[in-house]
Write a protein that holds these residues in place. Structure first.
Motif, PDB file in Angstrom:
ATOM      1  N   CYS A 178       0.852  -1.185   0.000  1.00 33.63           N
ATOM      2  CA  CYS A 178       0.000   0.000   0.000  1.00 33.63           C
ATOM      3  C   CYS A 178       0.890   1.239   0.000  1.00 33.63           C
ATOM      4  CB  CYS A 178      -0.898   0.014   1.228  1.00 33.63           C
ATOM      5  SG  CYS A 178      -1.781   1.564   1.381  1.00 33.63           S
ATOM      6  N   ASN A 179       0.653   2.111  -0.965  1.00 35.94           N
ATOM      7  CA  ASN A 179       1.401   3.356  -1.064  1.00 35.94           C
ATOM      8  C   ASN A 179       0.722   4.426  -0.204  1.00 35.94           C
ATOM      9  OD1 ASN A 179       2.627   5.733  -1.790  1.00 35.94           O
ATOM     10  ND2 ASN A 179       2.629   5.307  -3.996  1.00 35.94           N
ATOM     11  N   ALA A 180       1.223   4.607   1.010  1.00 35.23           N
ATOM     12  CA  ALA A 180       0.704   5.646   1.901  1.00 35.23           C
ATOM     13  C   ALA A 180       1.771   6.728   2.071  1.00 35.23           C
ATOM     14  CB  ALA A 180       0.298   5.056   3.244  1.00 35.23           C
ATOM     15  N   ASP A 181       2.522   6.962   0.976  1.00 36.28           N
ATOM     16  CA  ASP A 181       3.578   7.979   0.993  1.00 36.28           C
ATOM     17  C   ASP A 181       3.028   9.256   0.383  1.00 36.28           C
ATOM     18  OD1 ASP A 181       6.341   8.632   1.564  1.00 36.28           O
ATOM     19  OD2 ASP A 181       6.592   8.829  -0.589  1.00 36.28           O
ATOM     20  N   GLU A 182       1.885   9.668   0.880  1.00 34.55           N
ATOM     21  CA  GLU A 182       1.164  10.802   0.318  1.00 34.55           C
ATOM     22  C   GLU A 182       2.002  12.076   0.374  1.00 34.55           C
ATOM     23  OE1 GLU A 182      -3.264  11.801   0.789  1.00 34.55           O
ATOM     24  OE2 GLU A 182      -2.380  12.213   2.725  1.00 34.55           O
ATOM     25  N   GLY A 183       2.756  12.340  -0.706  1.00 38.53           N
ATOM     26  CA  GLY A 183       3.687  13.470  -0.643  1.00 38.53           C
ATOM     27  C   GLY A 183       3.401  14.582  -1.615  1.00 38.53           C
ATOM     28  N   GLU A 184       2.490  14.359  -2.545  1.00 35.66           N
ATOM     29  CA  GLU A 184       2.184  15.373  -3.550  1.00 35.66           C
ATOM     30  C   GLU A 184       1.666  16.635  -2.853  1.00 35.66           C
ATOM     31  OE1 GLU A 184       2.617  15.125  -6.899  1.00 35.66           O
ATOM     32  OE2 GLU A 184       1.998  17.212  -6.972  1.00 35.66           O
ATOM     33  N   GLY A 224      -2.889  18.409  -7.333  1.00 34.42           N
ATOM     34  CA  GLY A 224      -1.573  18.399  -6.705  1.00 34.42           C
ATOM     35  C   GLY A 224      -0.607  19.244  -7.516  1.00 34.42           C
ATOM     36  N   LEU A 225       0.492  19.625  -6.873  1.00 31.13           N
ATOM     37  CA  LEU A 225       1.417  20.590  -7.465  1.00 31.13           C
ATOM     38  C   LEU A 225       1.974  20.147  -8.818  1.00 31.13           C
ATOM     39  CD1 LEU A 225       2.452  23.331  -6.618  1.00 31.13           C
ATOM     40  CD2 LEU A 225       4.399  22.232  -5.530  1.00 31.13           C
ATOM     41  N   SER A 226       2.020  18.837  -9.070  1.00 30.85           N
ATOM     42  CA  SER A 226       2.575  18.342 -10.336  1.00 30.85           C
ATOM     43  C   SER A 226       1.573  18.360 -11.479  1.00 30.85           C
ATOM     44  CB  SER A 226       3.095  16.920 -10.174  1.00 30.85           C
ATOM     45  OG  SER A 226       3.975  16.846  -9.116  1.00 30.85           O
ATOM     46  N   THR A 227       0.383  18.939 -11.256  1.00 31.92           N
ATOM     47  CA  THR A 227      -0.573  19.017 -12.355  1.00 31.92           C
ATOM     48  C   THR A 227      -0.698  20.472 -12.794  1.00 31.92           C
ATOM     49  OG1 THR A 227      -2.476  19.289 -10.877  1.00 31.92           O
ATOM     50  CG2 THR A 227      -1.890  17.047 -11.493  1.00 31.92           C
ATOM     51  N   SER A 228      -0.948  20.659 -14.083  1.00 29.27           N
ATOM     52  CA  SER A 228      -0.944  22.008 -14.655  1.00 29.27           C
ATOM     53  C   SER A 228      -2.100  22.850 -14.130  1.00 29.27           C
ATOM     54  CB  SER A 228      -1.025  21.925 -16.175  1.00 29.27           C
ATOM     55  OG  SER A 228       0.138  21.290 -16.651  1.00 29.27           O
ATOM     56  N   ILE A 229      -1.833  24.140 -13.976  1.00 30.59           N
ATOM     57  CA  ILE A 229      -2.816  25.068 -13.418  1.00 30.59           C
ATOM     58  C   ILE A 229      -3.949  25.322 -14.421  1.00 30.59           C
ATOM     59  CG2 ILE A 229      -1.547  27.106 -14.235  1.00 30.59           C
ATOM     60  CD1 ILE A 229      -2.278  28.405 -11.474  1.00 30.59           C
ATOM     61  N   SER A 277      -4.710  19.272 -18.146  1.00 31.13           N
ATOM     62  CA  SER A 277      -4.188  19.011 -16.812  1.00 31.13           C
ATOM     63  C   SER A 277      -4.447  17.542 -16.456  1.00 31.13           C
ATOM     64  CB  SER A 277      -4.819  19.963 -15.807  1.00 31.13           C
ATOM     65  OG  SER A 277      -4.135  19.879 -14.584  1.00 31.13           O
ATOM     66  N   MET A 278      -4.486  17.242 -15.183  1.00 28.07           N
ATOM     67  CA  MET A 278      -4.669  15.858 -14.744  1.00 28.07           C
ATOM     68  C   MET A 278      -5.460  15.828 -13.448  1.00 28.07           C
ATOM     69  SD  MET A 278      -0.927  14.208 -15.161  1.00 28.07           S
ATOM     70  CE  MET A 278      -1.175  12.951 -13.920  1.00 28.07           C
ATOM     71  N   LEU A 279      -6.154  14.713 -13.212  1.00 24.80           N
ATOM     72  CA  LEU A 279      -6.859  14.552 -11.944  1.00 24.80           C
ATOM     73  C   LEU A 279      -5.867  14.353 -10.799  1.00 24.80           C
ATOM     74  CD1 LEU A 279      -9.613  14.253 -10.494  1.00 24.80           C
ATOM     75  CD2 LEU A 279      -9.423  11.801 -10.876  1.00 24.80           C
ATOM     76  N   GLY A 280      -4.745  13.714 -11.121  1.00 27.58           N
ATOM     77  CA  GLY A 280      -3.690  13.518 -10.112  1.00 27.58           C
ATOM     78  C   GLY A 280      -4.237  12.886  -8.852  1.00 27.58           C
ATOM     79  N   HIS A 307       6.391  20.615 -17.062  1.00 21.80           N
ATOM     80  CA  HIS A 307       5.065  20.880 -17.614  1.00 21.80           C
ATOM     81  C   HIS A 307       4.290  21.924 -16.820  1.00 21.80           C
ATOM     82  CE1 HIS A 307       4.471  18.526 -21.144  1.00 21.80           C
ATOM     83  NE2 HIS A 307       5.085  17.500 -20.586  1.00 21.80           N
ATOM     84  N   VAL A 308       4.334  21.832 -15.499  1.00 15.92           N
ATOM     85  CA  VAL A 308       3.554  22.805 -14.726  1.00 15.92           C
ATOM     86  C   VAL A 308       4.110  24.210 -14.919  1.00 15.92           C
ATOM     87  CG1 VAL A 308       2.727  21.145 -13.024  1.00 15.92           C
ATOM     88  CG2 VAL A 308       4.808  22.430 -12.542  1.00 15.92           C
ATOM     89  N   LEU A 309       5.423  24.315 -15.059  1.00 18.89           N
ATOM     90  CA  LEU A 309       6.004  25.640 -15.281  1.00 18.89           C
ATOM     91  C   LEU A 309       5.608  26.170 -16.659  1.00 18.89           C
ATOM     92  CD1 LEU A 309       7.809  27.980 -14.444  1.00 18.89           C
ATOM     93  CD2 LEU A 309       9.727  26.764 -15.458  1.00 18.89           C
ATOM     94  N   LEU A 310       5.709  25.311 -17.674  1.00 21.32           N
ATOM     95  CA  LEU A 310       5.363  25.750 -19.030  1.00 21.32           C
ATOM     96  C   LEU A 310       3.910  26.214 -19.101  1.00 21.32           C
ATOM     97  CD1 LEU A 310       7.287  23.080 -21.134  1.00 21.32           C
ATOM     98  CD2 LEU A 310       7.710  25.551 -21.134  1.00 21.32           C
TER      99      LEU A 310
END
Lengths: 435, 175
Positions: free
Chosen positions: A79-85, A284-289, A309-312, A395-398
């Motif tokens: 189980c991935n409980a490394d919720e870091g986004e 999350g921060l890794s998805t485009s605004i 963008s993405m649901l992330g 991508h998020v910066l662009l």
């Protein structure tokens, strides 16, 4: 609307096994073990259309099937409980308030894959969660839902917690596996995929906390009942965790496909102080605004992709008109630079380059050529990195530079921020003034 | 293999050891138990490092060497692993460690002003310790409390909705 993931959440003792059982918990595993074959379960999960809730949205049933078709033994359930986004705090609610639903989901997965061993990889930033999980695991052992003879059916599955040590990249499944094995959390080349050669080179499924928490409901009702929730392409409910400039930030369980406008203005009570919306980071921060004109976008996998963008992870960060976009992305890039594992050059060097230039722009030391260099650096990172971390950073910066170009140029031209009165930013007011 | 009933494996407090020899023995026993959680001995490395950190307070060169000896992982690899992760303490920190989140959700809500406050009040910058050893500051990436931003951990305690109005009061509880 029915709560699938946060059921029984109003009960202050929802984390205790007795309360979970009273609310219908551990019925699904009994049903599964007594009346279904492992193959039936995998078929049901496939039919439900459940997609992974960690960010990528891969079909859970298909992942399980790949692992089950691999003859190697033993198989591992992780189980991935490394919720870091950044912006994400949805798994925290499940871990704190509904840990047994996660455990039940993992035990069902173990039965479906005939796995004997599982691990919950918890991020070190949640020290209290580790304690709650260890207690919940002990309760499940005592009641016979974990152990060497689960419900006297000669089915054995042992589970323990593995604590991470502060590395965002370990949320990537192959990096997580390396970390579980006691190595540096660097991602591995794919293929082979973890379903064939994961932890200790054995077939391994790595699923997000929220994904596992969906499993009991699918088994105790039916795949069809589950697919009635949400949309055709994205069935089920989703935990949306909303933060930033809204009146009522928090975690909301809503059907996938709920429009972003409804989430912000109905569930979260609108923008603080009645201010204007400037943009929304939807997953999350890794998805485009997203710019305010896209606020009617339904929050599901397909529609967010259409809007670039993405649901992330479903982490919605709302920005109002007091927010400086350059400052936000300078901080974001500092994050990506810090969390880059250093394995591949474009990400390791590129995030540093981008952060340096963004710092110059933010500090009013940049010229127009810097904007071109920044864009060039981002374009040379995008598509050239080993894993999605660097890709996301570029991508998020662009997309921010595309949609808020004027603000970047203003910073360069006038050596200051366009946001009229920075002293009116929320953090600069005391709590009394906020009301 | 890993058939051991490994529930509730939170390390019991290791207690205060009297001398180096008994500390080593305790760590050895602890790691022996932890090894049973994994199919391969080397995978015990992260929990073993935590056990050593809990016992000694931080991970000195000597502690790393000891972990290497007890786990069978080479010293170079132990060092590689320990420096990869940001929450292993490779140098002594203060009695109380402030883990302040300054990532975007906390930044929007004014985490930068709290960082300035810590700098102005305690002369604390990221990674530093106050002269009296009372506080160390570690600037964090997201700690998953964005709905109650700005947020911080002090040691293992979570503090939410921090503002200039209450930060001093919160920190006064940590001597």
């Amino acid at each position: 609307m029915k709560n699938v993931i946060l059921r029984n959440i109003e009960n202050p003792n929802s984390h205790r096994i007795e309360e979970y059982i009273k609310a219908g918990g551990y019925f699904a595993i009994e049903h599964a073990v007594n009346e279904m074959t492992p193959r039936d379960i995998i078929d049901d999960i496939k039919k439900s259309g459940l997609r992974g809730r960690g960010g990528a949205g891969f079909l859970t049933g298909t992942k399980w099937q790949f692992a089950s078709l691999d003859p190697k033994f033993p198989k591992y359930i992780v189980c991935n409980a490394d919720e870091g986004e950044p912006g994400t705090f949805k798994d925290r609610v499940i871990l704190e308030r509904n840990p047994h639903q996660l455990i039940e989901g993992m035990v069902i997965a173990a039965y479906a894959l005939q796995s004997i061993r599982g691990y919950i990889y918890v991020r070190a930033e949640y020290p209290h969660v580790e304690k709650i999980l260890n207690e919940a695991i002990k309760e499940a052992y005592d009641k016979g839902f974990l152990g060497n003879d689960i419900m006297s059916k000669h089915f054995r599955f042992n589970l323990s917690v593995h604590r991470g040590a502060g590395a965002y990249i370990c949320g990537e499944e192959t990096a997580l596996i390396n970390s579980l094995e006691g190595r540096r959390g660097e991602p591995r080349i794919k293929p082979p995929f973890p379903v064939n050669a994961g932890a200790w080179a054995k077939p391994t499924i790595v699923n997000n906390v929220e994904t596992f928490a969906n499993i009991p409901y699918i088994i105790e009702t039916s795949p069809k009942a589950y697919s009635f929730l949400g949309t055709k392409d994205s069935p089920g409910t989703k935990l949306f965790c909303v933060s930033g400039a809204v009146n009522n930030p928090g975690v909301y369980e809503l059907p996938l496909g709920t429009p972003l406008r409804e989430i912000i203005y109905e569930h979260c009570g609108g923008i603080r102080g009645g201010r204007a919306l400037k943009g929304v980071i939807p997953g999350g921060l890794s998805t485009s605004i997203l710019t305010p004109d896209k606020i009617d976008c339904p929050m599901d996998f397909a529609n967010l992709s259409k809007h670039g963008s993405m649901l992330g992870s479903g982490a919605i960060i709302v920005l109002d008109d007091t927010t400086c976009i350059v400052k936000i992305y300078e901080r974001a890039m500092r994050f990506f630079e810090h969390e880059s594992c250093g394995k591949c050059t474009p990400c390791r060097e590129g995030t540093g380059w981008m952060r340096t230039i963004l710092g110059r722009i933010e500090d009013g030391m940049a010229d127009m050529e810097d904007l071109a260099t920044l864009e060039d650096a981002a374009l040379n990172v995008a598509g050239k990195t080993f894993c999605p971390l660097g890709e996301g950073a570029a991508h998020v910066l662009l997309s921010a530079m595309k949609h808020y170009r004027g603000e970047f140029e203003y910073h360069v031209k006038y050596k200051k921020c366009e946001v009229t009165d920075p002293s009116q930013r929320w953090g600069h007011l005391s709590m009394g003034e906020l009301d | 293999m890993d058939t051991m009933r490994c529930a509730a494996d939170t390390p019991a407090p290791l207690g205060a050891a009297k001398d180096g020899a008994s500390e080593s023995a305790m760590l050895k026993d602890k790691i022996k138990v932890l090894k049973k959680l994994y199919p391969h001995a080397r995978s015990v490395l992260l929990p073993a490092l935590y056990a050593a950190q809990q016992l000694y307070g931080w991970l000195s060169e000597d502690a790393l060497e000891e972990v290497s000896r007890l786990t069978g992982v080479s010293p170079a690899e132990v060092k590689g692993v320990v420096t990869f992760y940001s929450l292993f303490k490779t140098r002594p920190l203060g009695r109380n460690v402030i883990y302040l989140c300054t990532n975007v959700a906390c930044l929007i809500m004014g985490a930068d002003t709290l960082e300035d406050f810590l700098h102005n009040t305690y002369s604390l910058s990221n990674g530093e310790t106050t002269a009296d050893g009372r506080f160390s500051l570690v600037i964090m990436e997201c700690i998953g409390a964005c709905d109650k931003a700005p947020a911080m951990l002090v040691n293992d305690d979570c503090h939410f909705n921090i503002s200039m109005d209450n930060i001093r009061e919160i920190l006064d509880n940590y001597k």
